[in-house]
Design an enzyme around this catalytic site. Structure first.
Site, PDB file in Angstrom:
ATOM      1  N   GLU A 174      41.389  38.955  55.977  1.00  0.00           N
ATOM      2  CA  GLU A 174      42.656  39.607  55.563  1.00  0.00           C
ATOM      3  C   GLU A 174      43.202  40.493  56.462  1.00  0.00           C
ATOM      4  O   GLU A 174      42.245  41.721  56.992  1.00  0.00           O
ATOM      5  CB  GLU A 174      42.918  40.119  54.294  1.00  0.00           C
ATOM      6  CG  GLU A 174      42.899  39.280  53.272  1.00  0.00           C
ATOM      7  CD  GLU A 174      43.248  40.000  51.929  1.00  0.00           C
ATOM      8  OE1 GLU A 174      43.811  41.080  51.957  1.00  0.00           O
ATOM      9  OE2 GLU A 174      42.800  39.465  50.965  1.00  0.00           O
ATOM     10  N   GLU A 176      37.246  41.615  48.033  1.00  0.00           N
ATOM     11  CA  GLU A 176      37.352  43.320  47.812  1.00  0.00           C
ATOM     12  C   GLU A 176      36.997  43.863  46.372  1.00  0.00           C
ATOM     13  O   GLU A 176      37.760  44.167  45.733  1.00  0.00           O
ATOM     14  CB  GLU A 176      38.776  43.216  48.007  1.00  0.00           C
ATOM     15  CG  GLU A 176      39.472  43.175  49.173  1.00  0.00           C
ATOM     16  CD  GLU A 176      41.008  43.418  49.579  1.00  0.00           C
ATOM     17  OE1 GLU A 176      41.464  43.549  48.519  1.00  0.00           O
ATOM     18  OE2 GLU A 176      41.522  43.472  50.592  1.00  0.00           O
TER      19      GLU A 176
HETATM   20  O1  IFM Z   1      48.044  41.599  48.645  1.00  0.00           O
HETATM   21  C1  IFM Z   1      46.657  42.016  48.788  1.00  0.00           C
HETATM   22  C2  IFM Z   1      45.589  41.080  48.843  1.00  0.00           C
HETATM   23  O2  IFM Z   1      45.745  40.379  47.390  1.00  0.00           O
HETATM   24  C3  IFM Z   1      44.186  41.739  48.901  1.00  0.00           C
HETATM   25  N1  IFM Z   1      44.166  42.513  49.842  1.00  0.00           N
HETATM   26  C4  IFM Z   1      45.287  43.352  50.273  1.00  0.00           C
HETATM   27  C5  IFM Z   1      46.353  42.702  50.030  1.00  0.00           C
HETATM   28  C6  IFM Z   1      47.817  43.539  50.478  1.00  0.00           C
HETATM   29  O3  IFM Z   1      47.725  44.723  49.644  1.00  0.00           O
END
Ligand code: IFM
Length: 433
Positions: free
Chosen positions: A343, A158
């Site tokens: 994710e 990200e």
């Molecule tokens: O916890 C975070 C993660 O570190 C990166 N993506 C989003 C998740 C939830 O906010």
């Protein structure tokens, strides 16, 4: 074969912040700024995963997943960011990787999940073009140490968050609020990614390498041309700014023009950034609603609160259909060879009642998003795996420990882990797949 997995990241779970030769990362520093993190929380102890990794690997095995996506703390393995390797740090990841493999779980490390060594921040961090070289050298070292057992690598997680949240809005480490620095950081993060792909491949040609981008589709409730423009700007800022360079070797023109700033591109950069990857790691959580606002900076739109929509404990809209549409769109815009959902998940106000956590809302979110993902897959999107965020509750950055994303509950006083209903649901769904 479809890969089922769970995700975590180093600073969010490891703890042992001053053990085994680890030095500060920018998150250690940021957490010390009064008011930067809710409740004054920090990652000093977190889930104590550094000491409890065996138990956590047992839980991963119990879940029945194929793969574990974690991140390597740069400041644990190369404490000052460049130069000497810290053997104690390497040994920790050796134990973690070996422990995963012994349990039949494939390790999927990410090299950078936001925890830049503070010593590198002191040398300018991602605002300094040299950071791309430091990152590539670190990637090379990690491949040298682990690629005999690790095949799947994510370079950067990200970059949107590191660049924009960390350098433009200052709500994440390193807490800078400057558009030019944020643009520099975004370009250097992407360039670092491209150089790292080359470094990893140099050590091991068999590597399966990707980058993880988070995508947040936008809609508007308005019907004016300006509101349509707001949607386009939000999409450009959040999604295309990071996707286009990697897959099209260019920054989106409309956003370049709207920023009206210098982008520190040097000859050959865009070719490096768009070095072909083996997969796209895609993170999806929610959709956003925006409206035109001539006074908003740096782009003329603002977030609006859509009425009567379902929201998670983060206040994020739950909209699973958007996930299907997003996957179809990303496939059509960028044609990645493969997509892994690295994710997806949700935070809720979990409660332990009689030793159990009946997190029905998380179960429902998970079920609907898995269905949405498989709907896209059935339409030909090359989705090869899904990693739930997150294995366990953890340090949710500026929200501290107040927000819980885990399939497994963590009692931070005792470090006891308790699988929530969502963990049983996920286990069952995997078994039936
Ligand atoms: O916890 C975070 C993660 O570190 C990166 N993506 C989003 C998740 C939830 O906010």
């Amino acid at each position: 074969m479809f890969t089922w997995g769970v995700s975590t990241s180093s600073y969010q779970i490891e703890g042992a912040a001053r053990e085994g030769g680890r030095r500060d990362s920018i998150w250690d520093t940021f957490s010390r700024i009064p008011g930067a993190v809710a409740n004054g929380d920090n990652g000093d102890i977190a889930c104590d995963h550094y000491h409890r990794y065996e138990q956590d690997l047992d839980l991963i095995k119990w879940l029945g997943v194929d793969a574990y996506h974690f991140s390597i703390a740069w400041s644990r393995v190369i404490p000052t960011g460049t130069g000497a390797i810290n053997k104690t740090g390497i040994d920790f990841y050796n134990r973690l990787i070996d422990g995963a493999l012994e349990r039949g779980i494939t390790p999927w490390p990410t090299l950078y999940h936001w925890d830049l060594p503070q010593d590198l921040q002191d040398r300018g961090g991602w605002n300094n073009r040299d950071c791309t070289k430091w990152f590539a050298e670190y990637a090379y070292q990690m491949a040298e140490h682990f690629s005999d057992r690790v095949k799947n690598w994510v370079t950067i997680n990200e970059p949107f968050c590191s660049a924009w949240l960390g350098h433009l809005y200052g709500v994440m480490a390193p807490g800078i609020k400057d558009l030019q620095i944020a643009i520099n950081a975004s370009h250097h993060l992407l360039l670092g990614h491209g150089l790292a792909v080359k470094a990893l491949r140099e050590v091991s040609q068999e590597s399966n390498i990707g980058i993880t981008l988070n995508f947040t589709p936008a809609i508007t409730l308005g019907s004016s041309d300006e509101d349509q423009l707001a949607v386009k700007l939000a999409d450009g800022f959040d999604n295309r700014w990071f996707g286009d360079p990697v897959f099209k070797a260019s920054y989106p023109k409309d956003i370049v023009e709207a920023f009206n700033k210098e982008i520190p591109i040097q000859s050959g950069d865009m070719e490096i950034i768009s070095t072909p990857v083996d997969f796209l790691g895609l993170n999806y959580y929610f959709r956003q609603t925006v409206a035109y606002d001539a006074n908003s900076k740096p782009l003329s739109y603002k977030q609006v609160t859509a009425p009567n929509v379902e929201r998670t404990g983060m206040g994020w809209e739950v909209h699973a259909e958007t996930f299907t549409d997003l996957l179809i769109r990303i496939n059509s815009d960028y044609s990645p060879k493969e997509i892994f959902i690295t994710e997806n998940g949700s935070a809720w106000d979990d409660e332990v009642v009689d030793g159990e956590i009946l997190d029905t809302k998380r179960v429902s979110y998970l079920e609907r998003h898995l269905d949405a993902m498989f709907a896209a897959k059935s339409k030909g999107v090359p989705i090869k795996g899904y990693f739930a965020w997150s294995l366990i509750d953890n340090f949710e950055w500026a929200y501290g420990y107040a927000k819980r994303f885990g399939l497994i509950y963590v009692d931070y006083k005792t470090q006891k882990r308790i699988p929530k209903s969502s963990a049983y649901y996920y286990k069952d769904r995997i078994q039936k797949s």
